[in-house]
Design an enzyme around this catalytic site. Structure first.
Site, PDB file in Angstrom:
ATOM      1  N   HIS A  80      34.945  50.641  41.828  1.00 50.75           N
ATOM      2  CA  HIS A  80      35.288  50.678  40.569  1.00 50.75           C
ATOM      3  C   HIS A  80      33.948  50.444  39.611  1.00 50.75           C
ATOM      4  O   HIS A  80      34.017  49.899  38.811  1.00 50.75           O
ATOM      5  CB  HIS A  80      36.348  49.730  40.382  1.00 50.75           C
ATOM      6  CG  HIS A  80      37.094  49.796  39.099  1.00 50.75           C
ATOM      7  ND1 HIS A  80      37.687  48.911  38.209  1.00 50.75           N
ATOM      8  CD2 HIS A  80      37.311  50.937  38.322  1.00 50.75           C
ATOM      9  CE1 HIS A  80      38.749  49.370  37.560  1.00 50.75           C
ATOM     10  NE2 HIS A  80      38.342  50.643  37.318  1.00 50.75           N
ATOM     11  N   CYS A 137      38.000  43.963  35.441  1.00 45.55           N
ATOM     12  CA  CYS A 137      37.182  44.056  36.762  1.00 45.55           C
ATOM     13  C   CYS A 137      35.980  44.816  36.606  1.00 45.55           C
ATOM     14  O   CYS A 137      34.900  44.342  37.018  1.00 45.55           O
ATOM     15  CB  CYS A 137      38.161  44.918  37.724  1.00 45.55           C
ATOM     16  SG  CYS A 137      39.059  46.257  36.862  1.00 45.55           S
TER      17      CYS A 137
END
Length: 577
Positions: A124, A69
């Site tokens: 993130h 990710c």
């Protein structure tokens, strides 16, 4: 309120030159979506809104993402490969680094073009200091969580609550609000509702950039039962059934958001992008039912199951019902969208604009991509046209793990299970160059499996020492003692320690070549038949890596994490340095 199917009423779709009015840009990211999960591929999971947008838009057939990710999100926001941002793997909590502050994000660029910029969902990209959080990176507001994964209802990650409401640019301490009221509510629905609110409040005299990185369908497998219950009669596996419900809930969110745009007259001048961040996880703790069938491998690997992503773009400004079969990489979105907005993309990026190719149904301006590194930072790849090269240490799967061809678990009560062979490809040694590039992982301390240790003046010197030993696959360098520990094996998950720097010398190792036109599932290594092609791809890979500068640096001056305690949700994540 929730709409399972959106009917589009635009009359005739048409292709036009770029409108003088800048288009609204809606960028939707699905998390850990497998290649064979959406309805238009699996024909098992109900995703009518996603299917309609894909059918009436442009499906990106040869679209490459990163293996996990954070690298994909960094590439998306910066237009630069991970080897230029230093975000080579997912960013664990706590970590004192993030997308480097000298990177100009897509939101920064669009805000400078008078876009109203908003982010809703999962960040993130680092948050140990406030300036790494979204409203310091070009967004006017952010609603969601800073970390990488959490409970969908409780919003707890690593023992603390992570859910924020940042309402203005540079919204740091004394501005960022803990959204404690979100506790107990499902994140996909929260994000859709906030996105609808952003659209409803938008001043249409300005174009809108709405970035929607959803949590779904990342682990853990959780969804309100009404969504998974839709599959009680058709999907036998409880794991796959819950996953299907999660994806159907995400599809409902896509329908609600596009309906909100349509209600405000914003959809007829919009570009809607849907992309995954990586392939679906098919093994390990984050595997909750995704499938990349018939592709090989999954999330964490550089097999196509890990890096060939599901994506499409829909817009009245683009052709209707097309397939873009040219090569495209997630770094290409930044220049593509800037050109669509009327700007000239920067030259110091890895992305190339695909706008003309998409707009005219032409060929891709890209003929090669650096596929990147797997999560273990040991396997990497390069693709030129129909050829894909993978380079790996000896005695390991060419593209890293997972490396199987795994169909959906218990497809249904009636469908057959489709298995393929799961043997490793032939191992072929190759030594084309002595060039040494070292990938550095800041704050990572790998235990055990030592060959030897000695003094070294730097991590770079330690990497050179490792590259000089055939049995050495990596090293850990202790900053406090200047000791270099050479390793014969590197565990996947190192201990986090600010006094450690670990690295992996990228030597040519073992080559594997696949001809994707005739072998799209990467079953046959043809290196021995085409040694010149393999050598040329290796040279391109090495040249790209030698030009890389890893800029994400672990901040060793930052103290220990401090969790404020909220009376409603308990310990809380927020920037601590």
């Amino acid at each position: 309120k929730h709409k399972m199917l959106l009917t589009f009423c635009f009359g005739v779709f048409f292709t036009v030159a770029l409108a003088a009015k800048q288009p609204n840009i809606i960028l939707i990211v699905a998390d850990d979506l497998g290649y064979d999960d959406v309805g238009f591929r699996s024909h098992q999971i109900k995703t009518p809104n996603i299917d309609r947008l894909a059918r009436e838009g442009i499906l990106l057939d040869q679209y490459i993402v990163q293996t996990v990710c954070s690298p994909s999100r960094a590439a998306l926001m910066s237009g630069r490969y991970p080897l230029h941002t230093g975000i080579d793997s997912w960013i664990p909590m706590p970590s004192t680094y993030g997308l480097p502050l000298n990177e100009t994000t897509l939101a920064n660029h669009l805000h400078a073009l008078n876009y109203s910029t908003h982010a809703v969902g999962k960040w993130h990209l680092g948050f140990y200091q406030w300036q790494y959080t979204p409203t310091f990176r070009g967004f006017e507001s952010f609603y969601g969580f800073y970390g990488g994964g959490q409970d969908y209802f409780k919003h707890i990650e690593n023992g603390a609550y992570d859910f924020r409401d940042d309402v203005r640019p540079n919204c740091g301490r004394n501005c960022s609000r803990l959204a404690s009221e979100a506790s107990g509510q499902y994140s996909t629905q929260l994000f859709a509702t906030r996105a609808e609110s952003v659209i409803a409040a938008h001043d249409t005299s300005r174009p809108l950039f709405l970035y929607l990185p959803f949590q779904a369908v990342h682990a853990p497998g959780e969804v309100p039962s009404k969504y998974s219950d839709m599959y009680n009669a058709t999907i036998k596996s409880p794991t796959r059934r819950i996953f299907a419900g999660m994806l159907s809930c995400l599809d409902e969110a896509v329908g609600n958001i596009t309906a909100a745009l349509d209600a405000r007259g914003m959809l007829n001048n919009a570009i809607v992008i849907f992309t995954t961040d990586n392939g679906g996880p098919i093994e390990g703790g984050d595997s909750i039912g995704a499938s990349n069938w018939p592709l090989r491998g999954g999330k964490h690997s550089v097999w196509d199951g890990g890096v060939r992503g599901t994506a499409f773009v829909w817009s009245p400004l683009l052709p209707h019902g097309a397939v873009h079969s040219g090569l495209m990489h997630i770094v290409d979105w930044l220049p593509t969208l800037l050109e669509a907005a009327g700007a000239t993309p920067p030259s110091n990026i890895d992305g190339v604009s695909q706008w003309t190719a998409l707009h005219t149904a032409g060929s891709s301006p890209r003929d090669a991509v650096y596929v990147g590194l797997d999560q273990a930072l040991l396997h990497r790849g390069w693709r030129t046209g129909e050829w894909k090269l993978l380079v790996s240490p000896l005695d390991t799967p060419a593209g890293g793990s997972p490396d199987a061809w795994l169909p959906p678990a218990n497809l249904s009560q009636t469908d057959p299970i489709r298995f393929g062979p799961q043997t490793h490809q032939q191992q072929l040694s190759f030594d084309a160059t002595s060039a040494i590039t070292v990938v550095v992982k800041q704050g990572a301390c790998y235990p055990d499996n030592d060959i030897s240790h000695s003094s070294a003046t730097s991590a770079t010197e330690c990497g050179v020492l490792c590259a000089g030993k055939a049995e050495c696959v990596g090293f850990t360098y202790h900053l406090d003692t200047s000791q270099c520990w050479l390793k014969k094996k590197m565990t996947t998950d190192p201990a986090l320690n600010i006094s450690c720097v670990s690295g992996f010398p990228l030597t040519p190792g073992t080559m594997h070549l696949f001809h994707l036109t005739s072998d799209p599932t990467e079953r046959t290594d043809v290196h021995s038949q085409y040694p010149t092609i393999a050598s040329n791809l290796l040279a391109a890979l090495v040249a790209a890596e030698q030009g890389g500068t890893h800029t994400a640096v672990f901040d060793s001056t930052c103290g220990p994490v401090v969790h404020p305690v909220d009376p409603h949700v308990g310990p809380v994540w927020e920037p601590w340095c």
